[in-house]
Design a protein around this motif. Structure first.
Motif, mmCIF file in Angstrom:
data_model
loop_
_atom_site.group_PDB
_atom_site.id
_atom_site.type_symbol
_atom_site.label_atom_id
_atom_site.label_comp_id
_atom_site.label_asym_id
_atom_site.label_seq_id
_atom_site.Cartn_x
_atom_site.Cartn_y
_atom_site.Cartn_z
ATOM 1 N N ARG A 140 0.786 -0.951 0.167
ATOM 2 C CA ARG A 140 -0.342 -0.030 -0.140
ATOM 3 C C ARG A 140 1.127 1.372 -0.052
ATOM 4 O O ARG A 140 0.432 2.285 -0.018
ATOM 5 N N ALA A 141 1.733 0.998 0.060
ATOM 6 C CA ALA A 141 3.033 1.901 0.187
ATOM 7 C C ALA A 141 2.558 2.708 -1.732
ATOM 8 O O ALA A 141 3.481 3.910 -1.603
ATOM 9 N N PHE A 142 2.298 1.426 -2.259
ATOM 10 C CA PHE A 142 2.687 2.196 -4.199
ATOM 11 C C PHE A 142 0.615 3.231 -4.719
ATOM 12 O O PHE A 142 -0.040 1.964 -3.791
ATOM 13 N N LYS A 143 0.625 3.311 -5.691
ATOM 14 C CA LYS A 143 -0.231 3.603 -5.438
ATOM 15 C C LYS A 143 -0.977 2.401 -6.197
ATOM 16 O O LYS A 143 -2.259 2.325 -5.697
ATOM 17 N N ILE A 144 -0.345 2.043 -7.599
ATOM 18 C CA ILE A 144 -0.967 0.844 -8.082
ATOM 19 C C ILE A 144 -0.393 -0.459 -7.491
ATOM 20 O O ILE A 144 1.208 -0.792 -7.862
ATOM 21 N N ASN A 148 -2.734 -4.460 4.325
ATOM 22 C CA ASN A 148 -0.655 -4.767 4.048
ATOM 23 C C ASN A 148 -0.439 -2.697 3.793
ATOM 24 O O ASN A 148 -0.146 -2.494 2.999
ATOM 25 N N THR A 149 -0.263 -2.988 5.093
ATOM 26 C CA THR A 149 0.584 -0.656 5.284
ATOM 27 C C THR A 149 1.676 -0.905 6.173
ATOM 28 O O THR A 149 2.080 -0.378 6.682
ATOM 29 N N GLY A 150 2.356 -2.520 6.356
ATOM 30 C CA GLY A 150 3.545 -2.245 7.233
ATOM 31 C C GLY A 150 3.707 -1.957 8.138
ATOM 32 O O GLY A 150 4.263 -1.081 8.861
ATOM 33 N N ASP A 151 2.413 -2.185 9.468
ATOM 34 C CA ASP A 151 2.171 -1.457 10.696
ATOM 35 C C ASP A 151 3.309 -2.587 11.624
ATOM 36 O O ASP A 151 4.171 -1.053 11.620
ATOM 37 N N LEU A 191 2.345 10.417 -1.666
ATOM 38 C CA LEU A 191 3.205 9.127 -1.309
ATOM 39 C C LEU A 191 2.433 8.042 -1.636
ATOM 40 O O LEU A 191 4.371 8.184 -3.080
ATOM 41 N N GLN A 192 1.683 7.417 -2.690
ATOM 42 C CA GLN A 192 1.727 6.795 -3.012
ATOM 43 C C GLN A 192 1.931 6.159 -4.552
ATOM 44 O O GLN A 192 2.682 5.772 -5.225
ATOM 45 N N ALA A 193 1.242 7.507 -5.272
ATOM 46 C CA ALA A 193 1.653 8.324 -6.640
ATOM 47 C C ALA A 193 3.309 8.117 -6.734
ATOM 48 O O ALA A 193 3.672 7.404 -7.863
ATOM 49 N N SER A 194 3.833 9.018 -6.103
ATOM 50 C CA SER A 194 5.072 9.172 -6.235
ATOM 51 C C SER A 194 6.432 7.582 -6.295
ATOM 52 O O SER A 194 7.003 7.426 -6.717
ATOM 53 N N MET A 195 5.664 7.076 -4.705
ATOM 54 C CA MET A 195 6.335 5.629 -4.855
ATOM 55 C C MET A 195 6.441 4.699 -6.361
ATOM 56 O O MET A 195 7.258 4.238 -6.897
ATOM 57 N N SER A 196 4.850 5.039 -6.733
ATOM 58 C CA SER A 196 4.898 4.196 -7.954
ATOM 59 C C SER A 196 5.673 4.653 -9.365
ATOM 60 O O SER A 196 6.247 3.603 -10.528
ATOM 61 N N LYS A 197 5.855 5.979 -9.105
ATOM 62 C CA LYS A 197 6.579 6.904 -10.016
ATOM 63 C C LYS A 197 8.033 6.969 -9.925
ATOM 64 O O LYS A 197 8.415 6.488 -11.256
ATOM 65 N N TYR A 198 8.828 6.559 -9.082
ATOM 66 C CA TYR A 198 9.749 7.399 -9.484
ATOM 67 C C TYR A 198 10.515 6.143 -8.230
ATOM 68 O O TYR A 198 11.233 6.135 -8.191
ATOM 69 N N ALA A 199 9.486 5.221 -7.563
ATOM 70 C CA ALA A 199 10.533 3.982 -7.060
ATOM 71 C C ALA A 199 9.796 2.342 -7.933
ATOM 72 O O ALA A 199 9.834 1.477 -7.281
#
Ligand SMILES: Cc1cc2nc3c(=O)[nH]c(=O)nc-3n(C[C@H](O)[C@H](O)[C@H](O)COP(=O)(O)OP(=O)(O)OC[C@H]3O[C@@H](n4cnc5c(N)ncnc54)[C@H](O)[C@@H]3O)c2cc1C
Length: 578
Positions: A203-207, A214-217, A453-461
């Motif tokens: 869930r750190a990612f958009k797609i 699933n947020t890695g608590d 956060l999610q959009a940026s993680m999907s785009k750049y990582a």
């Protein structure tokens, strides 16, 4: 809001955080060994993400063709791009066989061969049909069977209890503090041993194919306790995510013979993995797909390609892949019997996580120093079984096998040890988080921060990474962490306060995402799921090692001194070709 401490204190041998396959298998083992065990889960146990697994669970049973644990081991070592610890894989491939028969004896309704044995289907990166399955609902049947067994063996379930802090003092685990989702209020669980089995964190990612939970608590909580995470830069992107939704179409589809095609109608995998074609490992297929899209061969010039089941035929699709069929129909209005399904890579599985040794004990440094009484298994953990890339069907097996192994070690531990004292003011840390969100005066809202956060993680990582983009991402994550400090929530009530839960989860996403970015920036090579455009080759000389990442006041601290366990005489690193 304050809590009545007296009524909300529980003392129990062992606490397992998470009711997925890893958590429930651990709890079952502890209960069978005659110890008291509580399972805490923020969702109802059978809604854990394990239940979404479709394709299968790997074990070299050799029921439909020749196979052996050694071959399973080699495939997993190669699949991991040589970053997995080979002692862990060796234990795993042998225990996997026991695990499947054990599950069968508990009543799991596996699909069968004509002569009544457990059926096995091919899966990406495995050189024999090794995935034991139940149509395409494998995770569902495993999860329900384990839940029944846990109830039968008097495991205490605390459903809808979300752990908000870990009670670790002096490197000794003493229990956890959990929020009662249904009624509100904090509860202390004082335990001799704690297992963290909170699952993946896509869930750190958009797609992403991952469930909302699933947020890695536990990863956020581990960092908060000054402990490290391991190999966080390795995030697996699955090639067959339903376009725009990210929902997974099981690899079972390709196991049953589905094609992936571009806008020319071409099965382009012949250009990337001529021997394995669509059944190449996930990192390779995702990269190939993304390359086709980037080079303009996506369907209609857009960012998707097709998964084509049509030649498989209605009867077999409905018998073997009913869920894949339903998902395409319900979400995209595509009838997979007559139409190809739009797909794109989706963040699916996290190889990194809470560092744990082969006994599932959590460790705190590269030397392997154990945090007493703390265990971790399943996708939240990193025993370094999957290295830089996991093979499909190895993770259900990972969860159940290391759940069982962890449960056995925890049983021994709680027999041999007494209760440690609770730290002074055990509720403080959890209470402070709640007060900051409920009583703060900040003007920020959590959902726009999460979206960014999610959009940026999907785009750049994502599937392809490079320094320039990840430096941008690092800055974005830092800014978002700053904004998060100003978040206040509107709902101040005790019952089903989703605002509180989701804001707490966002804090964890922001915290561990930073370790993904820093780990990926530092690793100047391409290995498995981590692909750097600016460093496109694997560099065994400098990078055949694990990453440990801590959060400090100065930012993320990395340590690359944890060696990879390699049996040089048996599986020395080689170029990975398919
Ligand atoms: C769509 C999909 C399909 C998949 N298919 C396959 C497959 O076919 N084969 C395969 O091998 N692998 C597959 N995988 C991967 C595999 O399913 C997972 O890696 C595995 O099931 C993880 O199990 P787990 O027990 O670690 O976690 P989960 O099943 O995710 O359970 C996590 C648990 O932690 C609890 N939790 C989390 N945070 C907290 C908290 N703060 N407090 C209390 N409880 C908490 C949740 O409530 C939940 O009960 C798939 C994954 C996805 C997403």
């Amino acid at each position: 809001m304050k809590v009545d401490e007296a009524k909300k204190y529980h003392k129990i041998d062992a606490v397992v955080v998470g009711a997925g396959l890893a958590g429930m298998r651990a709890a079952l083992e502890i209960a069978k060994n005659g110890r008291q065990v509580a399972v805490l889960s923020k969702v109802y146990p059978t809604r854990s993400h394990s239940g979404a697994a479709q394709g299968g669970i790997a074990a070299a049973l050799a029921n439909t063709s020749e196979d052996s644990p050694e071959l399973h081991m080699f495939d997993s070592v190669k699949g991991s791009d040589y970053l997995a610890d080979q002692d862990v894989i060796e234990l795993f491939v042998h225990e996997a066989i026991k695990t499947v028969y054990d599950l069968e004896h508990m009543g799991v309704p596996f699909s069968r061969t004509e002569d009544g044995r457990i059926n096995q289907r091919p899966f990406g990166g495995h050189s024999a049909p090794r995935a034991c399955f139940s149509a395409d609902v494998t995770g569902h049947v495993l999860l329900h069977t384990l839940y029944e067994q846990c109830v039968k063996h008097h495991v205490h379930f605390y459903s809808e209890f979300q752990v908000f802090s870990l009670l670790i003092d002096n490197d000794i685990s003493r229990g956890v503090v959990a929020w009662d989702v249904r009624n509100g209020g904090l509860h202390i669980f004082h335990a001799k041993a704690v297992m963290l089995a909170t699952g993946g964190y896509g869930r750190a990612f958009k797609i992403t194919s991952n469930a909302h939970a699933n947020t890695g608590d536990a990863l956020g909580l581990i960092l908060e306790c000054g402990l490290p995470l391991e190999d966080m830069e390795f995030v697996q992107f699955h090639p067959t995510g339903l376009y725009k939704h990210g929902i997974l179409l099981s690899e079972a589809a390709r196991g049953e013979g589905a094609y992936i095609i571009n806008n020319q109608g071409e099965r382009f995998m012949k250009n990337y993995a001529p021997t394995k074609m669509e059944l190449g490992p996930r990192d390779l297929v995702s990269r190939s797909e993304q390359t086709e899209i980037n080079e303009g061969r996506g369907i209609d010039g857009k960012d998707y390609v097709y998964l084509d089941l049509r030649h498989i035929g209605k009867q077999r699709i409905m018998e073997r892949l009913p869920q894949v069929y339903d998902l395409a129909l319900n979400y995209l209005n595509v009838d997979a019997i007559t139409q190809a399904i739009p797909i794109q890579p989706t963040a699916h599985y996290s190889m990194g996580g809470i560092p744990a040794n082969i006994h599932t004990e959590v460790i705190k440094d590269a030397k392997g120093t154990v945090v007493k009484g703390l265990y971790s298994a399943g996708e939240a953990a990193c025993h370094s079984l999957h290295g830089a890339n996991r093979l499909g069907t190895n993770s259900l097996q990972d969860a159940v096998t290391f759940g069982r192994i962890g449960g056995a070690y925890m049983s021994e531990f709680v027999k041999a040890n007494g209760y440690e004292n609770l730290p002074a003011n055990p509720l403080d840390s959890a209470q402070a988080k709640i007060s900051a969100l409920m009583d703060g005066k900040g003007k920020e809202r959590y959902s726009p921060i999460r979206e960014e956060l999610q959009a940026s993680m999907s785009k750049y990582a994502g599937v392809f990474r490079c320094e320039e983009e990840m430096l941008k991402l690092k800055k974005i994550v830092k800014e978002l962490q700053g904004r998060f400090k100003e978040v206040t929530i509107d709902d101040k009530g005790p019952a089903y306060n989703l605002d509180l839960q989701e804001a707490f989860e966002l804090g964890n996403l922001l915290s561990f995402s930073e370790t993904i970015v820093e780990g990926a920036l530092a690793r100047k090579e391409s290995r498995g799921a981590h692909y750097r455009n600016d460093y496109p080759t694997r560099d065994d000389k400098n990078w055949l090692k694990h990453t440990l990442a801590w959060k400090t006041a100065e930012g993320v601290k990395l340590d690359h001194s944890k060696d990879v366990v390699i049996f040089m005489d048996r599986y020395p690193p080689q170029e990975r070709k398919y």
